[in-house]
Design an enzyme around this catalytic site. Structure first.
Site, PDB file in Angstrom:
ATOM      1  CG  ASP A  82       2.399  73.182  22.550  1.00  0.00           C
ATOM      2  OD1 ASP A  82       3.119  72.036  22.832  1.00  0.00           O
ATOM      3  OD2 ASP A  82       0.894  73.767  22.390  1.00  0.00           O
ATOM      4  CB  SER A  83       2.399  73.575  16.173  1.00  0.00           C
ATOM      5  OG  SER A  83       2.920  72.314  16.829  1.00  0.00           O
ATOM      6  CG  ASP A 111       1.604  68.351   7.109  1.00  0.00           C
ATOM      7  OD1 ASP A 111       0.933  69.241   7.551  1.00  0.00           O
ATOM      8  OD2 ASP A 111       2.724  67.770   7.467  1.00  0.00           O
ATOM      9  CE  LYS A 152       3.725  70.865   7.429  1.00  0.00           C
ATOM     10  NZ  LYS A 152       4.477  69.439   8.532  1.00  0.00           N
TER      11      LYS A 152
HETATM   12  P1  IMP Z   1       3.390  69.869  19.891  1.00  0.00           P
HETATM   13  O1  IMP Z   1       3.889  68.713  19.460  1.00  0.00           O
HETATM   14  O2  IMP Z   1       2.422  69.852  20.759  1.00  0.00           O
HETATM   15  O3  IMP Z   1       3.393  71.284  19.037  1.00  0.00           O
HETATM   16  O4  IMP Z   1       1.692  68.638  19.188  1.00  0.00           O
HETATM   17  C1  IMP Z   1       1.657  69.503  18.078  1.00  0.00           C
HETATM   18  C2  IMP Z   1       0.533  68.620  17.069  1.00  0.00           C
HETATM   19  O5  IMP Z   1      -0.365  69.243  16.654  1.00  0.00           O
HETATM   20  C3  IMP Z   1       1.223  67.166  16.497  1.00  0.00           C
HETATM   21  O6  IMP Z   1       1.139  65.487  16.818  1.00  0.00           O
HETATM   22  C4  IMP Z   1       0.595  67.212  15.513  1.00  0.00           C
HETATM   23  O7  IMP Z   1      -0.633  65.947  15.544  1.00  0.00           O
HETATM   24  C5  IMP Z   1      -0.483  68.733  14.898  1.00  0.00           C
HETATM   25  N1  IMP Z   1       0.378  69.421  14.605  1.00  0.00           N
HETATM   26  C6  IMP Z   1       1.609  70.512  14.315  1.00  0.00           C
HETATM   27  N2  IMP Z   1       2.054  71.009  13.434  1.00  0.00           N
HETATM   28  C7  IMP Z   1       1.307  70.585  12.872  1.00  0.00           C
HETATM   29  C8  IMP Z   1       1.963  69.829  11.150  1.00  0.00           C
HETATM   30  O8  IMP Z   1       2.837  71.105  10.695  1.00  0.00           O
HETATM   31  N3  IMP Z   1       1.269  69.365  10.582  1.00  0.00           N
HETATM   32  C9  IMP Z   1       0.651  68.640  11.075  1.00  0.00           C
HETATM   33  N4  IMP Z   1       0.278  68.167  11.747  1.00  0.00           N
HETATM   34  C10 IMP Z   1       0.822  69.427  13.081  1.00  0.00           C
END
Ligand code: IMP
Length: 200
Positions: free
Chosen positions: A70-71, A151, A171
Site C-alpha cells: 500500500d503506497s 510520478d 526509479k
Molecule cells: P494503492 O494501489 O492503494 O497502493 O494506491 C497507491 C496510489 O498512490 C497510486 O494509485 C498512486 O496514485 C500513488 N502512488 C503510489 N506509488 C506511486 C509511485 O511510485 N508513483 C506515482 N504514484 C504512486
C-alpha cells in the site's frame, strides 16, 4: 519453482515488482491472473493496515504466499494528504495531479514523500510488514512520460528531474517500493524458504 502472488491488479506495479524480483527463481503472479477474485475493500486507517488486508485476502483466495503493497504520496503543506487516499484523491491520474497542484498553489513548502508498506502473508497469516520511503518535492508542473500516478510531479531529493523523467531502472533503484521491497526480500531470504513450494 515457488509461486507468489502480488496482491495488485495495477499492471505498472506488477511490472515494477517483477523487475525488482529480478532473477529469483519464483513464478510471480498478480491479481490479473485471478480475474474472478472479489474486490478487496481497503478500509484500513494506515498504509500498514491496508497492505496487511490486501496480502491476507490474496493469500487466502489464491492459496499461495502473497505480497501486497500500500503506497501513496504525503505532502507536508497538506498535512500528509493525500496519504492513504492517494489513489482516490480524484478519478484519474491527470485529475489527481491537477488537484494536487491547485492545492499547493501559492505554497512555498513543496516537500513530499512517497511511502510504501509491503505486507507478506503466508498460510493465512501476515508474517511481517516493511516500510520504504523516498523524500522529495512537488514540481510546479507535470514533466515526463514514464512511471504512473503522481510520478510526473514528484522530484526525488538529489535530482532535478521528476520520477516520470527517470528511466524505469533508476526509479526502481531508489523508489519507496524498491526500499520496502529490498527489506522484504532480505526477510524472505533470512527467515525461510517461504516461496518454495516444499515449505507449503
Ligand atoms: P494503492 O494501489 O492503494 O497502493 O494506491 C497507491 C496510489 O498512490 C497510486 O494509485 C498512486 O496514485 C500513488 N502512488 C503510489 N506509488 C506511486 C509511485 O511510485 N508513483 C506515482 N504514484 C504512486
Amino acid at each position: 519453482m515457488g509461486c507468489i502472488v502480488i496482491a495488485t491488479a495495477n499492471a505498472h506495479k506488477v511490472e515494477e515488482f517483477r523487475a525488482l524480483m529480478g532473477k529469483q527463481d519464483v513464478d510471480v503472479k498478480s491479481l490479473l491472473d485471478y480475474p474472478h477474485m472479489p474486490p478487496i475493500e481497503e478500509n484500513g486507517s494506515s498504509f500498514r493496515e491496508n497492505a496487511s488486508i490486501k496480502a491476507l485476502a490474496a493469500c487466502n483466495y489464491c492459496d499461495v504466499p502473497a505480497f501486497a503493497d500500500d503506497s501513496g504520496l504525503e505532502v507536508a503543506a497538506l498535512d500528509g494528504a493525500p496519504g492513504i487516499y492517494s489513489a482516490r484523491y480524484a478519478p484519474t491520474a491527470p485529475e489527481r495531479i491537477a488537484k494536487l497542484l491547485k492545492a499547493l498553489e501559492g505554497k512555498t513548502d513543496r516537500r513530499a514523500r512517497f511511502v510504501c508498506v509491503i505486507a507478506i502473508a503466508v498460510n493465512g497469516e501476515v508474517v511481517d510488514t516493511f516500510e520504504g520511503e523516498v523524500r522529495g518535492r512537488i514540481a510546479d508542473a507535470p514533466r515526463g512520460e514514464g512511471g504512473f500516478g503522481y510520478d510526473p510531479v514528484f522530484i526525488p531529493d538529489g535530482y532535478d528531474c521528476t520520477f516520470a523523467e527517470l528511466s524505469a531502472e533508476e526509479k526502481n533503484r531508489i523508489s519507496h517500493r524498491a526500499v520496502a521491497f529490498r527489506k522484504a526480500m532480505e526477510f524472505v531470504e533470512d527467515q525461510m524458504s517461504m516461496l518454495d513450494n516444499d515449505f507449503l
